[in-house]
Design an enzyme around this catalytic site. Structure first.
Site, short mmCIF file in Angstrom:
data_model
loop_
_atom_site.label_atom_id
_atom_site.label_comp_id
_atom_site.label_asym_id
_atom_site.label_seq_id
_atom_site.Cartn_x
_atom_site.Cartn_y
_atom_site.Cartn_z
N GLU A 1 -16.09 -15.15 -3.53
CA GLU A 1 -14.71 -14.69 -3.75
C GLU A 1 -14.64 -13.19 -3.48
O GLU A 1 -15.58 -12.46 -3.76
CB GLU A 1 -14.29 -14.95 -5.20
CG GLU A 1 -14.25 -16.40 -5.56
CD GLU A 1 -12.84 -16.90 -5.69
OE1 GLU A 1 -11.90 -16.12 -5.46
OE2 GLU A 1 -12.69 -18.08 -6.01
N HIS A 2 -13.51 -12.73 -2.97
CA HIS A 2 -13.25 -11.30 -2.85
C HIS A 2 -12.76 -10.80 -4.21
O HIS A 2 -12.12 -11.54 -4.95
CB HIS A 2 -12.19 -11.02 -1.79
CG HIS A 2 -12.66 -11.29 -0.40
ND1 HIS A 2 -13.52 -10.46 0.26
CD2 HIS A 2 -12.40 -12.30 0.45
CE1 HIS A 2 -13.76 -10.94 1.46
NE2 HIS A 2 -13.10 -12.07 1.60
N ALA A 3 -13.04 -9.57 -4.52
CA ALA A 3 -12.55 -8.98 -5.76
C ALA A 3 -11.03 -8.90 -5.69
O ALA A 3 -10.46 -8.58 -4.64
CB ALA A 3 -13.15 -7.59 -5.97
N ASP B 1 -17.70 -8.62 -0.59
CA ASP B 1 -16.92 -7.48 -0.12
C ASP B 1 -17.64 -6.53 0.84
O ASP B 1 -17.02 -6.00 1.75
CB ASP B 1 -16.35 -6.71 -1.32
CG ASP B 1 -15.37 -7.56 -2.10
OD1 ASP B 1 -14.57 -8.28 -1.47
OD2 ASP B 1 -15.40 -7.52 -3.35
#
Length: 80
Positions: A39-41, A50
């Site tokens: 997941e991206h932040a 990222d």
């Protein structure tokens, strides 16, 4: 296998590793059950995903710079 003259294997390896790392990030599967490192932040913070993308523009920039440098050494000037 030998590389063509003027080809940097290290740059090709970095490009390949970057693209290979970007594939599972861009298509992690079911969006309802994504493993957290993929997941991206949301906004603040950083996940292992990222830092992957910045390597791609770096590789492109180095490739363009090397192309312009090689053309300049051969006397070929680009008019933009």
């Amino acid at each position: 296998m030998t590389a063509p003259a003027g080809h940097l294997r290290s740059l090709g390896a970095l490009r390949g590793c970057t693209v290979a790392a970007m594939l599972p990030v861009n298509d992690p599967g079911d969006r309802g059950h994504v493993y957290w490192p993929r997941e991206h932040a949301a906004w603040h913070g950083c996940t292992p995903t990222d830092p992957i993308f910045p390597f791609f523009p770096f590789v492109v920039g180095v490739s363009v710079w090397l192309l312009v440098w090689a053309m300049d050494r051969r006397g070929i000037h680009l008019k933009l």
